[in-house]
Structure formats: C-alpha cells, structure tokens
Design a protein around this motif. Sequence first.
Motif: not given
Length: 273
Positions: A15-16, A38-40, A55-57
């Motif tokens: 994502r980054e 994250r929302e994007e 999911l990321e956590q």
Amino acid sequence: MPQESHLGEFLRARREQVRPEDLGLPAGGSRRVAGLRREEVALLAGVSTDYYVRLEQGRERNPSAQVLDALAHGLALDDDATTHLHRLARPVPARRRRARRREQVSPNLLRLVDGWPGTPALVLGRCLDVLAHNALGEALFAGHTHSGDLVRLVFLDPDAREFYPDWERVAVNTVGGLRTAAGIDPDDPQLIETVGELSVKSADFRRLWARHDIRQKTHETKRFRHPQVGELVLSYEALTVNSAPGQQLVVYQAEPGSASEAALALLGSLAAG
C-alpha cells in the motif's frame, strides 16, 4: 511470526508503494501516509474499511480468493506478487519440521551443466546460494568474498557495485527473489539466518526488504564488469528443478557475434588455462 502477520505486513508495505495518482485518485492535500490510505485500498477493492484494517492488523484470517484478487487489483500487483499474496493468506499447513539436510544436486543435473563448456551455468538453492556450477559459471563469479552466495555477493561484497554496473536493479531483483522463497516457507531456518545477517550488516538490504517486492527469477539481461575480461552483457534463463523443489538452474548466454560472446570465450580460455 504468525502467518497472518506476514499477510498484514505485505499489504501495508505494498500500500505504501502505490501513488494515488497512478490509480486515478486525487493526490492533493497533505497526506500523512506514504502511498494509499487504508480507506482508499478498501474502496478500490470493494470491501469495507473496517474489514481491510482487520486484514492488515491480522484480526481477519480467512479472506476469500475473490477478496484477495480484488486487493491485488487495488494495489496494482503483478502476477508474481498476486501469487505471493494468495500464498500468504492460504499457507500450507505446517508440518513437524525435521532437521533440514544440506541441499544436494543430482548427479544427472551435474552432468548436464558440465556438458555446456561454453555456457555459464549455476544451480541455486532456495536462498540463492550456489550449490553447483560448471567451469565457466565458476569463472564468471570467481574472485569475490561471497562468490558462492549471490545474495551476500550483492549486499556484502566490497566490489559488488563494480561487478554489477546496474547494482540497484540487481539488488531489487535479488531481494524480490528471496522474498519469493520467504512466501513459500517463512520459517525456513536458512532463510531466517540469511535475512537476519543481511539486515544487521546492510542498510540497503534492510531498505529493500521492507518494500516486500516480489520478483520471481525467470529471465533477464544483466551486465557484469569482470576483472579479467571487462564488460559482459548476458541474458539468463532460470529453470525450476522439478526433482528438487526450491532449486533453480540458471543458464547465461551472450548475443551471437557480440563483443560479450568474444569476452565469454576468452574467459573460458583463461579458466581452462
């Protein structure tokens, strides 16, 4: 580290790396995060922000194949990275680990590579260490502190940037290949040892490892600056060894009639002498 943490790390790192404008999203304003929010990602994948955050956590452990494909599309992942994403989310059930024996190269494969005297050939292990080579393959990489380990050669050898004129590209692809191995078996003791040592000793490795790039070693053209014969431009093909999962046969060739072909022939003569 739990498998779901590997998945979350991968999603966050990828994502980054994505710029909003590359996906048709407005980039304006002061963004507090690198890459996408994250929302994007959730919007692009068609899932709720809360679901994506879980999911990321690592709190959501069973994403469907459809959700994974949607995330891959939203993060602009290529085929290799998409396969890696699915592998992280659907790991093979862990079996009781036996003491891993040193990787062996079959006698038939050794005879095959030795039968190509004019073509450099290597057999690489799962962590890109050199398990075997023919005479010209040995000569191509000879003279370095880490000639027998292509990852350590790139990041720990003092003359690596001289040997590889396109060092940054080679480094990115090398780490991407090691990441592929990590997705198959992240608990491999040899992999853990390799990543640990390089993370301590090389800031460049730490920087590239944190990106979570995936590069399946297949084929490429690579430049070498050899201390004996000068610059070589060689293409290679990497072939999987079906009889020994994790091993790769890598074969280098020069363009017919090129200066690199003449230099390779000279290197063969010097090695034979």
